[in-house]
Design an enzyme around this catalytic site. Structure first.
Site, PDB file in Angstrom:
ATOM      1  N   ARG A 166       0.856  -1.055  -0.436  1.00 47.27           N
ATOM      2  CA  ARG A 166       0.197  -0.303   0.020  1.00 47.27           C
ATOM      3  C   ARG A 166       1.035   1.334  -0.175  1.00 47.27           C
ATOM      4  O   ARG A 166       0.663   2.357  -0.699  1.00 47.27           O
ATOM      5  CB  ARG A 166      -0.793   0.044   1.123  1.00 47.27           C
ATOM      6  CG  ARG A 166      -2.195  -0.836   0.796  1.00 47.27           C
ATOM      7  CD  ARG A 166      -2.521  -0.836   2.438  1.00 47.27           C
ATOM      8  NE  ARG A 166      -1.871  -2.196   3.904  1.00 47.27           N
ATOM      9  CZ  ARG A 166      -2.360  -2.868   4.348  1.00 47.27           C
ATOM     10  NH1 ARG A 166      -3.141  -3.429   3.930  1.00 47.27           N
ATOM     11  NH2 ARG A 166      -1.321  -3.351   4.868  1.00 47.27           N
ATOM     12  N   ARG A 258      12.259  -1.305   7.404  1.00 46.94           N
ATOM     13  CA  ARG A 258      12.462  -1.352   7.963  1.00 46.94           C
ATOM     14  C   ARG A 258      13.756  -1.092   8.037  1.00 46.94           C
ATOM     15  O   ARG A 258      14.902  -1.382   7.572  1.00 46.94           O
ATOM     16  CB  ARG A 258      12.557  -2.687   8.677  1.00 46.94           C
ATOM     17  CG  ARG A 258      11.000  -3.125   9.205  1.00 46.94           C
ATOM     18  CD  ARG A 258      11.228  -2.031  10.663  1.00 46.94           C
ATOM     19  NE  ARG A 258       9.555  -2.072  11.004  1.00 46.94           N
ATOM     20  CZ  ARG A 258       8.676  -2.341  11.406  1.00 46.94           C
ATOM     21  NH1 ARG A 258       8.878  -0.538  11.016  1.00 46.94           N
ATOM     22  NH2 ARG A 258       7.082  -1.943  12.049  1.00 46.94           N
ATOM     23  N   HIS A 307      12.926   7.112  13.486  1.00 43.29           N
ATOM     24  CA  HIS A 307      11.348   6.473  12.878  1.00 43.29           C
ATOM     25  C   HIS A 307       9.849   7.342  12.462  1.00 43.29           C
ATOM     26  O   HIS A 307       9.521   7.046  13.926  1.00 43.29           O
ATOM     27  CB  HIS A 307      11.563   5.597  14.048  1.00 43.29           C
ATOM     28  CG  HIS A 307      10.619   4.400  13.170  1.00 43.29           C
ATOM     29  ND1 HIS A 307      11.094   3.325  12.922  1.00 43.29           N
ATOM     30  CD2 HIS A 307       9.455   4.611  13.016  1.00 43.29           C
ATOM     31  CE1 HIS A 307      10.134   2.048  13.009  1.00 43.29           C
ATOM     32  NE2 HIS A 307       9.153   2.941  12.401  1.00 43.29           N
ATOM     33  N   SER A 310       5.126   7.847  10.548  1.00 44.61           N
ATOM     34  CA  SER A 310       4.022   7.932  10.468  1.00 44.61           C
ATOM     35  C   SER A 310       3.426   8.940  11.400  1.00 44.61           C
ATOM     36  O   SER A 310       2.265   9.437  12.079  1.00 44.61           O
ATOM     37  CB  SER A 310       3.461   6.847  10.469  1.00 44.61           C
ATOM     38  OG  SER A 310       4.270   6.366  11.938  1.00 44.61           O
TER      39      SER A 310
HETATM   40  C1  DGY Z   1       4.803   0.862  11.530  1.00 46.29           C
HETATM   41  O1  DGY Z   1       3.611   0.637  11.590  1.00 46.29           O
HETATM   42  O2  DGY Z   1       5.276  -0.675  11.325  1.00 46.29           O
HETATM   43  C2  DGY Z   1       5.739   2.133  11.662  1.00 46.29           C
HETATM   44  O3  DGY Z   1       7.432   1.470  11.979  1.00 46.29           O
HETATM   45  C3  DGY Z   1       5.643   2.764  13.728  1.00 46.29           C
HETATM   46  O4  DGY Z   1       5.296   3.695  13.706  1.00 46.29           O
END
Ligand code: DGY
Length: 344
Positions: A166, A258, A307, A310
């Protein structure tokens, strides 16, 4: 006689809006790690989990056999505040009949925004130019780097995606106004290539070609490589020295997936020796324990963010709400809003 409330353990203070969903629930007894800015201590988690019906964790809180054993047979639901779930031993959950809720979709747009931002930052050398300012005397070709968008030298740029889910699709959609004409991607080796599905994706986004390929062609042909595959053993260091050596010298590499997808030492060497132009990373292997002397932190052509792919208020609130509702429903035995399908 009132039914006893069911204990749930929440491994982070998720702020007033989300915590009230849990705390105000009459059927739950919520035991929450009190801090918002400090990761949950493993010892605390192990001490509080016995007898819990549900647990809500962050992407780095391991849900392994030790934790499941400590929880005991009451545990019905695990909810993770993340789309990734490699910190969770899924086969063990399946074996024990425990449901797993996660948070896909709601973070797709913010992650795609961040992927584009890192591509531009890496391509336009923002780390070095930001650090040198204001001690820089403008010159016609000072700090010039490759242009990522379509240009006379490269009128049809190619985007390469390691992992084509996505977030990759949403990133591709954002690249269209930049003139990207081709998209190569690598997929899960367990699923066969599907040219008809690729043609549909190409038509949907208005690109000339969308094609699954191998790592080698992807490295050689892409102007921007986006690492967006899940972590875990099957993708560990998928971007290694051999991959980086094949990249275009003008290309940039973005990792919003990752940290373990990239061999950090190989990337530091590649940037130092100019095998590619730059890198933009939101995730780094070994995070959050990265220190200033890490070779990628020291690399002038490597932008690193902590990180936060989001991290928009809107997205995190949606992730929290979804994670809380997954937990509540899982514990009460009603369908989770988004449960991981473990049947394949
Ligand atoms: C996830 O949602 O897997 C992100 O890496 C954490 O914000």
């Amino acid at each position: 006689m009132a039914t006893p409330r069911r204990k749930v353990v929440v491994a982070r203070n998720l702020g007033p809006d989300v915590m009230s969903l849990l705390n105000d629930h009459p059927e739950l007894e919520v035991i929450a790690w009190p801090h918002e800015n400090k990761p949950c201590d493993r010892k605390w988690l192990l001490e509080n989990i016995p007898g819990a019906y549900g647990v809500l964790v962050m992407y780095f809180d391991k849900v392994d056999v030790e934790l499941l054993e400590a929880a005991g047979s009451s545990l019905r639901a695990v909810s993770t505040f993340s789309v990734g779930y490699e910190h969770i031993n899924v086969p063990e959950l399946v074996k024990r009949g425990i449901k797993l809720g996660y948070t896909p979709d709601v973070l797709t747009d913010s992650m795609a925004d961040m992927s584009i931002m890192l591509a531009l930052m890496a391509g336009r050398n923002v780390k070095q130019t930001h650090e040198i300012w204001p001690a820089f005397v403008w010159s016609p070709f000072g700090f010039c780097g490759p242009q990522i968008s379509a240009n006379p030298v490269n009128p049809k740029p190619t985007a390469g995606f390691i992992g084509f889910g996505r977030i990759a699709h949403a990133t591709l959609a954002r690249l269209i106004p930049f003139g990207f004409a081709r998209c190569l991607y690598t997929g899960n080796p367990a699923t066969p290539p599907n040219a008809a599905a690729d043609a549909k994706v190409a038509e949907k986004y208005g690109v000339k070609e969308v094609r699954r390929t191998d790592l080698s062609e992807l490295a050689r042909e892409s102007d921007v490589v986006f690492a967006l595959a899940p972590g875990g053993p099957s993708t560990f260091h998928i971007i290694d020295e051999a991959f980086l050596k094949q990249m275009k010298k003008t290309a940039v590499l973005v990792n919003t997936g990752r940290g373990t997808l990239i061999d950090s030492d190989a990337l530091a060497k590649a940037l130092q020796e100019g095998w590619l132009y730059g890198a933009g990373l939101d995730v780094v292997e070994g995070e959050p324990g990265i220190t200033q002397d890490h070779p990628l932190v020291k690399s002038p052509r490597c932008i690193i963010l902590p990180h936060v792919g989001s991290a928009t208020t809107e997205t995190r609130l949606q992730m929290g709400t979804l994670a809380a509702n997954n937990l509540i429903n899982g514990v009460l035995g009603t369908p989770m809003p988004v449960e991981l399908n473990t049947s394949h």
